[in-house]
Design an enzyme around this catalytic site. Sequence first.
Site, PDB file in Angstrom:
ATOM      1  N   CYS A  96       0.828  -1.213   0.000  1.00 41.78           N
ATOM      2  CA  CYS A  96       0.000   0.000   0.000  1.00 41.78           C
ATOM      3  C   CYS A  96       0.852   1.248   0.000  1.00 41.78           C
ATOM      4  O   CYS A  96       0.530   2.253  -0.629  1.00 41.78           O
ATOM      5  CB  CYS A  96      -0.906   0.012   1.219  1.00 41.78           C
ATOM      6  SG  CYS A  96      -2.266  -1.138   1.082  1.00 41.78           S
ATOM      7  N   CYS A 123       2.206 -15.543 -16.222  1.00 41.61           N
ATOM      8  CA  CYS A 123       1.280 -15.768 -15.112  1.00 41.61           C
ATOM      9  C   CYS A 123       1.112 -14.450 -14.381  1.00 41.61           C
ATOM     10  O   CYS A 123       1.129 -13.391 -15.009  1.00 41.61           O
ATOM     11  CB  CYS A 123       1.779 -16.899 -14.196  1.00 41.61           C
ATOM     12  SG  CYS A 123       3.304 -16.524 -13.317  1.00 41.61           S
TER      13      CYS A 123
END
Length: 358
Positions: free
Chosen positions: A170, A316
């Site tokens: 974050c 991926c």
Amino acid sequence: MKGSIIDDQRTTAVQLSTEELQRYSRHLIMPEVTADGQRRLKAFDNVDLSNLQRQILHGTKDVGRGKLESAQDRLRDINPKIEIELHQCRFSSENASEIVFNYDVVVDGSDNFATRYLSNDVCVFEQKPNVYGSVFRFEGQTTVFAPHLGGPCYRCLFPEPPPPDSVPNCAQAGVLGVLPGIIGMLQAIETIKLIVGIGEPLIGRLLHFDALKVKFRELNLRRDAQCPVCGENPTIFAPIDYDQFCGARDEQAVPAISVHELKRKTDAREAFELIDVREPFEYEIARIDGAKLIPLGEIAERTDELQREQPIVVHCHSGKRSAQAVRLLQRRGFGNVYNLEGGIDAWSDQIDPTVPKY
Ligand SMILES: [Zn+2]
């Protein structure tokens, strides 16, 4: 109450005081909750709420204080009767089982993979529901991981952590300030439902919230029989510290290309095949145009769908699963196969920011 994670025998001795009857009257009048449900919530009083709804627990006056004490003071101000136990330590493989053992449910609001994998694994070992929540920029998601109640665990979806520093937290990527409150509230709702034993818990379902579009999407999640921790033949039996885990995972280098090279190939209309080895639910969240989805678990059986005469690029989420796929294809005689470094994450970071990150 049927379906509650709190045993009946633990609630028989729990009484609600006159003050509590008044405080929780809006709960008691709902037939789904009643005094029985409220007693279950009271029996479940050793809650470590320090990570939940963290944004609203601390005030300006608390700047510089320890978060645990500040959160405790705020919760005591709301309800002086609740019992709070603080664990002033880093959650690690040393103490994780011992801590989780004492509680009925874990609410994971952590912002890093080390804690997320550790709490997942320990909850599987200790058979505790893990109410998961995560936020990223303008998006958040929540679900309940509980293999012992029939749902998947976190590793059913993401068997291994991404390489360190490949995924921003974050602090690096930013997060809309009110978003953790929304996801935290959803986690609180799921926790209350599990305790009271009402409704349909988010087991096997992941709720994704996009604040910019104000859209909720629900994705079905399935248990993976090959899951390294809750599958049929587990390979992980004890808590692992993420750093150690990563140190032990040094993999042989496979031929690779960067996302910039992939972009160049695409723009130049070079002939090549792009294979996405993630799971269908990830493909639903984000995809690279032109990629063909063949989940890692299916690729061994589906090699006949691949073109041997063209280069194959495999991607991926972050580049680990695709590295496994490249090695598998090499063993099957594919000589012209490359791993996309950093996966779709790097693609959205460096090439196309409209591809959602998760
Ligand atoms: Zn699992």
